[in-house]
Design an enzyme around this catalytic site. Structure first.
Site, mmCIF file in Angstrom:
data_model
loop_
_atom_site.group_PDB
_atom_site.id
_atom_site.type_symbol
_atom_site.label_atom_id
_atom_site.label_comp_id
_atom_site.label_asym_id
_atom_site.label_seq_id
_atom_site.Cartn_x
_atom_site.Cartn_y
_atom_site.Cartn_z
ATOM 1 C CG ASP A 34 -69.058 22.837 29.252
ATOM 2 O OD1 ASP A 34 -68.848 24.020 28.946
ATOM 3 O OD2 ASP A 34 -68.343 21.895 28.856
ATOM 4 C CE1 TYR A 39 -65.263 17.703 25.854
ATOM 5 C CE2 TYR A 39 -67.272 18.267 27.027
ATOM 6 C CZ TYR A 39 -65.943 18.500 26.764
ATOM 7 O OH TYR A 39 -65.290 19.519 27.415
ATOM 8 C CE LYS A 64 -66.269 23.212 26.310
ATOM 9 N NZ LYS A 64 -67.075 22.039 26.666
ATOM 10 C CG HIS A 97 -63.157 22.023 22.345
ATOM 11 N ND1 HIS A 97 -63.936 20.897 22.387
ATOM 12 C CD2 HIS A 97 -62.519 22.057 23.537
ATOM 13 C CE1 HIS A 97 -63.785 20.288 23.557
ATOM 14 N NE2 HIS A 97 -62.915 20.969 24.263
#
Length: 267
Positions: A34, A39, A64, A97
């Site tokens: 994931d 990120y 996401k 997200h």
């Protein structure tokens, strides 16, 4: 549609740490990874997958869409960029997200764009993350019942989110739990420690097994091989009714992730 129940998260993992964590996870048996655009580690995740030698068809990859890419002009191009970084033609699951900050992009616009990404074959399944009941209802109204594979939400023994999880179950939407260990806060809990001692297990295994037995998918992360291996063993741990009742009593609305301007009004 199905969401695998156990995966490796990559939240807060940067650069070499992200790549190293994913390589270790794949090496010890994880097949679900994931990540997310925000990120900043999709490229490292892609490198790790490529170097691991694990065939793509054995993997389940989730990313996401970040809020900056919600407009219909940006969403699909941003997903194509994510695919390039991840070194794949298609991801298995793409999530919105967070809800759009201040409603800057209307929910129908980004949900329609996400559905179009699925039609174009860029993602096999679509879903949402950090949506409350009202926003989930709105999303269902746009894409249709049965199209939303999961709502990825913060859940832990300290934040059990009973109202939202009951609604998602009623709608046939898989719950994916993140922050299941509450930033590690549950690891020193005396109730969980006693249950862990009883089962000759770790406290992390108990918290993860609790979520799994409630039917949730989990995506714990770690940079340590021994923790990655240990966490996997939660799948074999069976908690009895007394254990589950004691954990249910730990609810304290202990939310760890509540970013101002992003978070909706929680149920």
């Amino acid at each position: 549609m199905s969401i695998p129940s156990f995966g490796a998260g990559t939240f807060r993992l940067k650069d070499g740490a992200a790549k190293d964590s994913v390589l270790k996870a794949l090496d010890v048996g994880y097949r679900v990874i994931d990540t997310a655009q925000i990120y900043g580690n999709e490229a490292e995740v892609g490198e790790a997958i490529a170097e691991s030698g694990v065939p793509r068809d054995q993997l389940f990859i989730t990313t996401k869409i970040w809020v900056d890419n919600f407009s219909k002009q940006k969403l699909i191009p941003s997903l194509r960029e994510s695919l390039d970084k991840l070194r794949t033609d298609v991801v298995d699951l793409t999530l919105i997200h967070w809800p759009a900050p201040g409603g800057a992009v209307a929910l129908p616009e980004f949900m329609e764009a996400l559905a179009e990404a699925k039609v174009q074959g860029l993602t096999r399944q679509i879903g949402i993350s950090n949506f409350n009941i009202d926003l989930t209802r709105q999303a269902i109204a746009v894409v249709g019942k049965g199209e939303i594979a999961t709502n990825q939400i913060e859940l832990s023994p300290y934040l059990q989110n009973a109202k939202l999880t009951a609604f998602l179950k009623e709608q046939g939407i898989q719950v994916t739990s993140y922050m299941t260990l509450a930033y590690g806060k549950v690891l020193n809990d005396p109730v969980l420690s006693a249950i862990a001692h009883k089962h000759k297990a770790s406290v992390a295994q108990v918290a993860l097994a609790w979520a799994l037995q409630l039917g949730y998918a989990v995506i714990p992360s770690s940079t340590k091989r021994e923790n990655l291996v240990s966490n996997l063993l939660a799948q074999k741990l069976h908690l009895d009714a007394d254990d589950m009742a004691k954990i249910a009593a730990l609810e304290r609305n202990g939310r760890e992730v509540n970013p101002q301007g992003l978070a909706p009004v929680w149920d």
